[in-house]
Scaffold this active site. Structure first.
Site, PDB file in Angstrom:
ATOM      1  N   ASP A 133       0.659  -1.151   0.029  1.00 55.06           N
ATOM      2  CA  ASP A 133      -0.039   0.118  -0.010  1.00 55.06           C
ATOM      3  C   ASP A 133       0.957   1.165  -0.104  1.00 55.06           C
ATOM      4  O   ASP A 133       0.733   2.142   0.769  1.00 55.06           O
ATOM      5  CB  ASP A 133      -0.700  -0.098   1.176  1.00 55.06           C
ATOM      6  CG  ASP A 133      -1.525  -1.161   1.389  1.00 55.06           C
ATOM      7  OD1 ASP A 133      -1.927  -1.836   0.442  1.00 55.06           O
ATOM      8  OD2 ASP A 133      -1.847  -1.669   2.620  1.00 55.06           O
TER       9      ASP A 133
ATOM     10  N   GLU B 198     -11.452  -0.076  -3.194  1.00 48.69           N
ATOM     11  CA  GLU B 198     -10.732   0.658  -2.108  1.00 48.69           C
ATOM     12  C   GLU B 198      -9.270   1.268  -2.532  1.00 48.69           C
ATOM     13  O   GLU B 198      -9.477   1.421  -3.901  1.00 48.69           O
ATOM     14  CB  GLU B 198     -10.302  -0.660  -1.211  1.00 48.69           C
ATOM     15  CG  GLU B 198      -9.336  -1.658  -1.714  1.00 48.69           C
ATOM     16  CD  GLU B 198      -9.012  -2.768  -0.910  1.00 48.69           C
ATOM     17  OE1 GLU B 198      -9.225  -3.003   0.399  1.00 48.69           O
ATOM     18  OE2 GLU B 198      -8.270  -3.612  -1.305  1.00 48.69           O
TER      19      GLU B 198
HETATM   20  O1  FUB Z   1      -3.324  -3.509   3.349  1.00 41.94           O
HETATM   21  C1  FUB Z   1      -4.761  -4.042   3.736  1.00 41.94           C
HETATM   22  C2  FUB Z   1      -5.571  -3.505   2.801  1.00 41.94           C
HETATM   23  O2  FUB Z   1      -5.227  -4.206   1.582  1.00 41.94           O
HETATM   24  C3  FUB Z   1      -5.575  -1.982   2.273  1.00 41.94           C
HETATM   25  O3  FUB Z   1      -6.006  -1.067   3.272  1.00 41.94           O
HETATM   26  C4  FUB Z   1      -6.148  -2.383   1.115  1.00 41.94           C
HETATM   27  O4  FUB Z   1      -6.145  -1.233   0.275  1.00 41.94           O
HETATM   28  C5  FUB Z   1      -5.609  -3.435   0.523  1.00 41.94           C
HETATM   29  O5  FUB Z   1      -4.396  -3.400  -0.067  1.00 41.94           O
END
Ligand code: FUB
Length: 340
Positions: free
Chosen positions: A32, A243
């Site tokens: 991320d 997301e």
């Molecule tokens: O790293 C945990 C979660 O996985 C992140 O918040 C999302 O965007 C995905 O990458």
């Protein structure tokens, strides 16, 4: 000879060869990556993945991160410096676990680290921590940002100095649980079966207050429209927001980019305001190795770069490694799709 020739062609068109795209960090698992240029250097704010032996589930229970490290580089391809522990969950009074994808910002001599974590009731909130150095360590505020929820904060500062936070993630990121305005923990994944033809759930955005510690207004929806001006639908899994929002500005246009989650794409949409609406334009990157895909887009010395992760080092979805590669656009500013 063929290899040398191919590498030569690649460099003519500015493409990096696979051997040039290596994990940036190899001694810890990182994911991320939110990158920023502060004081002429590249700083990367990633998640720090760890093995917690929690089985994989649709709520991301296998992502049990507990702290953050900050990394810096003087140039792309240069040495990557680990600045050590920047923030530990034990030093965040309101948070219990799952320190997911963070971001950072700068204003008036202070650096801000924004991060999602579950509170003691298992509800994701967005926290903020401050430092006088972009590398940290950061000191967390006692409480999460009032009115914040869900995951994946990304702060964009416009050319007029105003900053905006984008946030949200469905399924394990809990965005769907806030759909009616209050928290409903029975909404597990999405809007669910029978809702496929309704508008998809939207990321949220709010302008930040002058001190960067609170929202200056209620969160509002980030609308993504199709080519006919209609909102993308919940059943449009290969285009709708899941997301990992990010916003950058290029030639006066705002680019809203994000992950489609269960279809594993990084996509983007263009708009003329930081609030949107944004019109869907295409795929930035096809699926990487591993379930999640998450990115940031940053300019450095006149070139644009995509920071992202995959699972090359571990082969496991929850133990990822960050990478960077150059982003290519055509003459209209459209982003060329990368197949990793
Ligand atoms: O790293 C945990 C979660 O996985 C992140 O918040 C999302 O965007 C995905 O990458």
């Amino acid at each position: 000879l063929i290899f040398v020739f191919a590498a030569g062609i690649g460099s003519v068109y500015g493409q990096q060869t696979p051997s040039q795209i290596q994990p940036l960090v190899k001694d810890l698992y990182t994911a991320d990556p939110s990158a920023h240029v502060f004081n002429g250097k590249i700083y990367i704010y990633p998640s720090h993945d760890v093995e917690a032996d929690v089985p994989q589930d649709d709520e991301g229970g296998h992502f049990q991160m507990r702290d953050y490290h900050v990394y810096s580089m003087d140039k792309i391809g240069g040495k990557v410096t680990d600045h050590g522990m920047a923030l530990d969950v034990k030093d965040v009074p309101w948070a219990e676990k799952q320190m997911w994808a963070p971001d950072a910002a700068y204003k008036n001599g202070t650096y801000y680290l924004y991060f999602p974590a579950k509170d003691k009731d298992g509800v994701f909130r967005i926290g903020v921590a401050t430092s006088k150095s972009p590398a940290g360590p950061f000191k967390a505020e006692d409480k999460p940002i009032p009115g914040s929820y869900s995951i994946d904060p990304a702060v964009f500062t416009d050319t007029d100095g105003k900053s905006y936070m984008y946030l949200g993630g469905i399924w394990g990121g809990q965005l769907q649980r806030w759909h009616t305005g209050t928290y409903d923990k029975t909404l597990m994944m999405d809007l669910g079966k029978g809702h496929e033809n309704e508008p998809a759930l939207s990321a949220k955005v709010a302008r930040m207050s002058g001190d960067m510690l609170t929202f200056d207004e209620p969160l509002r929806d980030v609308q993504i429209l199709d080519e006919n001006g209609n909102p993308l639908l919940a059943g449009d899994n290969s285009r709708r927001f899941f997301e990992g929002a990010w916003v950058h500005k290029y030639n006066g246009k705002y680019y809203f980019s994000y992950s489609t989650g269960d279809t594993h794409l990084l996509c983007y949409a263009e708009g003329s305001s930081p609030y949107g609406p944004f019109t869907y334009k295409g795929v930035i990157m096809n699926p990487v190795e591993g379930w999640t895909t998450h990115h940031s887009i940053v300019e450095f010395k006149g070139k644009w770069y995509l920071y992202y992760h995959d699972s090359e080092l571990s082969g496991k979805t929850h133990l990822r490694n960050v990478k960077v590669r150059e982003l290519q656009r055509d003459e209209k500013g459209s982003i060329k799709t990368i197949t990793p």
